[in-house]
Design a protein around this motif. Structure first.
Motif: not given
Lengths: 480, 480
Positions: A114-117, A140-141, A175, A194-198, A228, B250, B261, B362-364, B427, B432
């Motif tokens: 949740e924190a990383d959406a 709420p996502l 993305e 991996q799971r990082a956004r960028k 969100p 976050c 929001r 870059c990480v989550p 992760g 990044g």
């Protein structure tokens, strides 16, 4: 020399024996004729075709690896299927015997961060179920890509899907897909990222599988981003013609008006006058003016929505828009949006007994009126009925060509062909979100150029040298 | 048998003769030692290295084709360069003789399609100049990817860049790059896609060149999307520690607060207490508390910004944030953001005479505190000074490792290595937004797995079988 008397056992029989040996649990490997036919067709297009030879209901990445290894050993091609909502023959059985891998049973959500959406899930999860689960859990996502309600994430990625929300959120090629776990034709399992956004660690292999329609790998897991969940309001406005409607959208999406920018538009959907006529025939009580109509969605806080709505109303007025109406509450909004959602279903009323062929193309937004007027001329010239709608904010055009009997399929092909050629001439594409499948392959060299198609096919041959992954799809004949 | 007496002429001499023959105009082909050295280094990292053998100042796609064909004929590798701002040795000369293609002179904007919010341009155009030109022309659009101010679009695409605006706008891997025209190692020119915003016509080859660092093709033209230019405000808030700052981000980026929001956050930048100390040393008058600090940007109408700011202030307060300050007007906002913009330059004051090595991972987002605390421990253990900042909204971590003399480069390497390994374990990714270049290649198998790297290199070998396009970059040793 001596004569050899061989008993010929087809390779798919060997494959079937081997599949039953490695996947002995009841119901996993099936040759039930209903299933063989069922999985070779989309729930939306009952194309004439042929059945698969075998259906395997995969339960894990490991199951998929087993099937891929057997496919390679006996040279029996594989067609993957998750939600089964494709529109361009993407699931159909090839001319040779084939194994369909049904991924719809791999429908677990494995992780919600949740924190990383973001969320890690299997390919059989539909976007509607994912969003329901998030709602139930009070998170709420939501996942904003919204193709057919029963579309599942595997096919959504493999088709490079989008939907009505793309104006604000973009498509599967943006993305939203952080990584995919894929079984390659070699049987090897890779995770693209991996799971990082960028990440800037080289070209992103995730993107190679987005839109590859199962021809390069079978997606067995994915990490996707969530957005969100914002309060949403729906508005409707009608126009004298398509050009003015389009100009209004271009204007309020990129221009200044009274110092306020409109950045809260989530959806901008066009329903042409024919489609509105269909709505009236299906629900006469509504009594809509049969004019080219925009259905809009705004997002944000109540004050942001109000502000946006006021600007949009003014801009639409300048472009001849009339009857602007912002839904008062949830119920009215839901009722209005339902009209948009089911518009093409209602449109069947325009020609009783006919079936509808859904086709799509996409052009730069400013070129959409040219495309629509040309399409209307073609439809009239061929004496057909085909209401037009579209994700106007993205230039994504949809027509539902109403046809009766197989003998009219050539008219469907003709209309499609003319619209596609026009779209390409306007700087557009043969498909905005439905994919290529079996039916649009021949347009690729025209749209992309032979050189670009050659690079695509050279990648296909590198990754799938025996052409076992969904053959006959995507790449034009003579390629791959 | 008879003896042969050959006069050995190196291949690059043949290549040079041929280049001068096909590109005879003065100044196009250069062997000026200053240029040969200059183009082998980034403006940011004066890496020890070797010079290129030849520099060609390309003026057109056709020039690039000529160079590529000569490169292939004489097997002399090519290194492309546009803005020259790379940070990981992406431009450095390989061990063999090499031709640098300078694309900075290809700096024309070819087409501005205001209604469609896109622009067609050459690779040498910098994003800052593009945005200036749009402003001069009174076009209320901008290109939101914002790496180094002198970064040019060719290198930005090839590096898969992003910048501070990525929180709201995403990176080069999103849908900002509609298509690229590319010269392939075969000398063939392809255009990856048309200009429509959306397409589902197969996997998108555009994405293959994003982040490929010139190893698959040389970008000579691109169509990119623009975003509406929105009013922007800057805010600053300070925290007791990094974890609370991250939790606040976050929280306000994904959570509800008072029914509103927060969707207007454009940038969420972290400057750690060490970086704030650097700011104070460079500008003592400011008198900042030396605490972990967030610099934020909000976008939208004045009322939307006000609303967002109020929510963010409250959320930050819950997480221990103090001294929340929303800039009153343009001047104050610009002054505050300048501090963020030049923070790492000011940070040099922390160790007079030292040079700074900029590294990123870059990480989550939720893992960023773990990464930062681990990095701080490593930096302290190695007795170095390295202020930390980052695009916290994306989990993109930056450290500026301050070092003196070549003998400390091994400490830079050690810190980088430890931070990268930690990021991957969380992760994340080894970079990044800076790219891989020569310096992060060995991390790829650890981050992506050998199978994923093998697919990348098999694509490289398919497209560039003689390994002539930017060899020694991106792919780990022993690959490509």
């Amino acid at each position: 020399m001596f004569a050899m008397h061989l008993i010929f056992i087809p390779l798919q029989e060997h494959a079937l024996q081997e599949l039953r040996r490695v996947l002995p649990e009841p119901g996993v490997v099936s040759t039930d004729p209903d299933e063989l036919w069922g999985y070779a067709q989309s729930v939306y297009t009952q194309l004439p075709g042929r059945p698969h030879s075998i259906v395997v209901h995969a339960r894990s990445t490991d199951d998929v690896v087993k099937v891929v290894n057997i496919s390679r050993r006996f040279l029996v091609p594989i067609v993957p299927c998750s939600g089964g909502t494709s529109l361009e023959g993407n699931l159909s059985a090839p001319e040779s015997p084939s194994i369909c891998i049904d991924l719809s049973g791999m429908d677990c959500i494995l992780e919600i961060n949740e924190a990383d959406a973001d969320v890690v899930l299997q390919p059989g999860v539909t976007w509607t179920r994912l969003n329901e689960i998030l709602k139930e859990k009070n998170i709420p996502l939501f996942f904003p890509l919204d193709p057919a309600p029963s579309a599942a994430i595997g096919g959504m990625i493999a088709t490079g899907c989008s939907g009505t929300n793309a104006v604000r959120y973009g498509t599967a090629r943006a993305e939203w897909i952080l990584n995919v776990t894929v079984v390659l034709p070699s049987g090897e399992v890779i995770k693209t990222r991996q799971r990082a956004r960028k990440s800037s660690a080289g070209f992103d292999l995730t993107k190679l599988f987005i839109g590859s329609e199962g021809t390069l790998g079978i997606i067995t897991e994915a990490t996707i981003r969530l957005a969100p969940l914002l309060p949403t309001r729906v508005a409707v406005v009608q126009f004298p013609d398509v050009r003015q409607a389009t100009e209004a959208v271009c204007d309020f999406m990129t221009q200044i008006d009274r110092g306020v920018r409109v950045h809260a538009t989530e959806c901008a959907e066009l329903l042409d006058s024919v489609l509105m006529k269909g709505l009236n025939m299906a629900s006469p009580d509504e009594g809509w003016s049969e004019k080219d109509t925009l259905f809009l969605k705004f997002q944000g806080s109540p004050s942001a929505i109000h502000e946006t709505s006021e600007v949009v109303k003014t801009v639409c007025g300048k472009h001849g828009g009339t009857g602007y109406r912002l839904a008062h509450g949830e119920t009215e909004a839901e009722k209005l949006w339902d009209l948009r959602r089911h518009a093409f279903l209602h449109a069947a009323a325009l020609r009783p007994g006919a079936r509808g062929w859904a086709m799509d193309v996409c052009v730069p937004v400013s070129k959409l009126p040219d495309l629509i007027y040309a399409a209307k001329e073609d439809i009239t010239a061929l004496n057909m009925i085909a209401p037009i709608g579209g994700h106007i904010g993205d230039g994504n055009f949809h027509a539902l060509v109403l046809y009766q009997g197989a003998e009219e399929m050539n008219l469907v092909e003709e209309i499609t062909s003319r619209i596609v050629h026009k779209a390409i001439a306007l700087g557009g594409t043969c498909t905005g979100e439905h994919g290529v499948g079996t039916r649009k392959r021949h347009f690729l060299p025209i749209e992309l150029g032979q050189g670009t198609v050659n690079v695509m096919t050279s990648i296909k041959r590198t990754i799938d040298p025996h052409n076992l992954f969904n053959p006959g799809k995507l790449y034009p004949d003579g390629h791959a």
